[in-house]
Scaffold this active site. Structure first.
Site, PDB file in Angstrom:
ATOM      1  N   LYS A   1       0.918  -1.181   0.092  1.00 41.08           N
ATOM      2  CA  LYS A   1      -0.009  -0.203  -0.050  1.00 41.08           C
ATOM      3  C   LYS A   1       0.959   1.158  -0.059  1.00 41.08           C
ATOM      4  O   LYS A   1       2.046   1.273   0.643  1.00 41.08           O
ATOM      5  CB  LYS A   1      -0.848  -0.143   1.383  1.00 41.08           C
ATOM      6  CG  LYS A   1      -1.425   1.475   1.543  1.00 41.08           C
ATOM      7  CD  LYS A   1      -2.657   1.706   0.425  1.00 41.08           C
ATOM      8  CE  LYS A   1      -3.144   3.140   0.874  1.00 41.08           C
ATOM      9  NZ  LYS A   1      -4.098   3.720   0.046  1.00 41.08           N
TER      10      LYS A   1
ATOM     11  N   CYS B   1      -2.327  10.107  -6.051  1.00 36.75           N
ATOM     12  CA  CYS B   1      -3.363   9.730  -5.236  1.00 36.75           C
ATOM     13  C   CYS B   1      -4.407  10.902  -5.571  1.00 36.75           C
ATOM     14  O   CYS B   1      -4.098  12.230  -5.187  1.00 36.75           O
ATOM     15  CB  CYS B   1      -2.938   9.743  -3.682  1.00 36.75           C
ATOM     16  SG  CYS B   1      -4.235   9.433  -2.729  1.00 36.75           S
TER      17      CYS B   1
HETATM   18  O1  LIG Z   1      -7.488   6.953  -1.272  1.00 36.14           O
HETATM   19  C1  LIG Z   1      -6.417   6.335  -1.376  1.00 36.14           C
HETATM   20  O2  LIG Z   1      -5.834   5.803  -0.623  1.00 36.14           O
HETATM   21  C2  LIG Z   1      -6.103   6.071  -2.961  1.00 36.14           C
HETATM   22  N1  LIG Z   1      -7.062   5.871  -3.836  1.00 36.14           N
HETATM   23  C3  LIG Z   1      -6.767   5.478  -5.101  1.00 36.14           C
HETATM   24  O3  LIG Z   1      -7.628   5.072  -6.129  1.00 36.14           O
HETATM   25  N2  LIG Z   1      -5.537   5.780  -5.743  1.00 36.14           N
HETATM   26  C4  LIG Z   1      -4.406   5.818  -4.651  1.00 36.14           C
HETATM   27  O4  LIG Z   1      -3.292   6.274  -5.205  1.00 36.14           O
HETATM   28  C5  LIG Z   1      -4.782   6.282  -3.265  1.00 36.14           C
HETATM   29  I1  LIG Z   1      -2.990   6.626  -2.045  1.00 36.14           I
END
Ligand SMILES: O=C(O)c1[nH]c(=O)[nH]c(=O)c1I
Length: 309
Positions: A44, A128
């Site tokens: 993650k 993100c």
């Molecule tokens: O909301 C999130 O944690 C997230 N959700 C996404 O769809 N892509 C991302 O790179 C991330 I960092």
């Protein structure tokens, strides 16, 4: 590191892995991925310190995919460094995703990856869409240039970037020009979710997720055409880099399409979230069947060989 030989040279008929953020937040999930039929795996995206992320509900299944505004919940970078220290690299390669909230945080985390000297491959998340108040680096081309310059001088090994989807040829050209100036950028992962979508519940007449007035990243079947386009656009513009395809994969056909479009390795997000790591068994089988029907013995025979009319 040349992913194309690293994965295509091997007898793998399915260079498959999870998309960062899916089934990879905590040790139990990471262990399940390590035990799965995936050819590689990624952690993650992490920040310097642990984060709870956005209030729930923050993920919802849609008829053709998903919407999420997780808000970068993660255990903090040290947790994933500890995992990377224990990971069995003979079993499968590990990618290490980083999404620091500031350039300094990114540099601090990357320096610690460097010092830990883990064989993990850095995937720098520049896309993100769900941290309130944080514009995506992938859509700020000056910031993109700066972070690649800084990371390239702070990190001595090849690394990759996770890009958001682009929808304009001028943007494909401009981002590829920037990436091609950094030879240490060895791979490009296209695409992250399509940011800031919105879906509605007809009965309650409300949005589906709590954060950001219901706005969230879209994944799944909806994004396949955009994902294939970004894979192909960067494959043709960045001949010295490997492309990791991500977006819209739930069948062997989708995997085949990503490979044909130019991907060397294919990530699975929404479908993995819904079906769990067993999905890799099915995707491998389905891809092998397609290859057999078409008379292909190795992926190299068709990888990147999408024909135009
Ligand atoms: O909301 C999130 O944690 C997230 N959700 C996404 O769809 N892509 C991302 O790179 C991330 I960092």
């Amino acid at each position: 590191l040349d992913l194309s030989t690293f994965f295509l040279g091997r007898p793998l008929t399915a260079p498959l892995m999870n998309a960062s953020g899916v089934w990879c937040n905590v040790n139990g999930q990471l262990h399940a991925l390590a035990e799965s039929e995936a050819g590689a795996m990624v952690t993650k995206s992490c920040t310097l310190l642990r984060r709870d992320g956005n209030p729930e509900p923050r993920y919802h299944t849609l008829s053709m995919g998903s919407i999420n505004s997780m808000g970068l919940p993660n255990e903090g970078h040290q947790y994933y460094l500890d995992y990377a220290e224990r990971h069995d690299y003979e079993n499968k390669p590990l990618f290490f995703s980083v999404a620091g909230l500031t350039l300094d945080d990114n540099l601090t985390i990357v320096a610690q990856i460097q010092d830990a000297y883990t064989p993990a491959l850095l995937e720098l998340n520049l896309s993100c869409p769900n941290v309130p108040g944080k514009a995506q680096i992938g859509y700020d081309f000056d910031a993109l240039d700066v972070i690649l310059a800084e990371i390239s001088s702070a990190y001595s090994r090849p690394f990759g970037v996770k890009l958001p989807p682009y929808f304009d040829t001028a943007h494909f050209d401009e981002v590829a020009d920037i990436l091609n100036r950094y030879e240490k950028v060895n791979f490009i992962t296209c695409i992250n979710s399509i940011g800031n979508g919105l879906m509605i519940d007809m009965d309650s007449e409300t949005v589906l997720i709590k954060p950001k007035q219901g706005f969230g990243g879209i994944g799944g079947e909806y994004v396949l055409p955009t994902a294939l386009a970004n894979v192909n656009a960067f494959h043709s513009r960045c001949p010295k880099k490997s492309i990791i395809g991500c977006g819209g994969v739930s069948t062997g056909e989708h995997v085949f399409m990503h490979l044909l479009a130019g991907a060397s390795l294919v990530q699975v997000g929404t479908a993995l979230y819904e079906q769990g790591p067993e999905i890799f068994v099915r995707l491998k089988t389905e891809l092998a069947t397609i290859m057999q029907e078409k008379g292909y013995k190795t992926i190299r025979e068709f990888q990147g060989k999408l024909k135009t009319l």
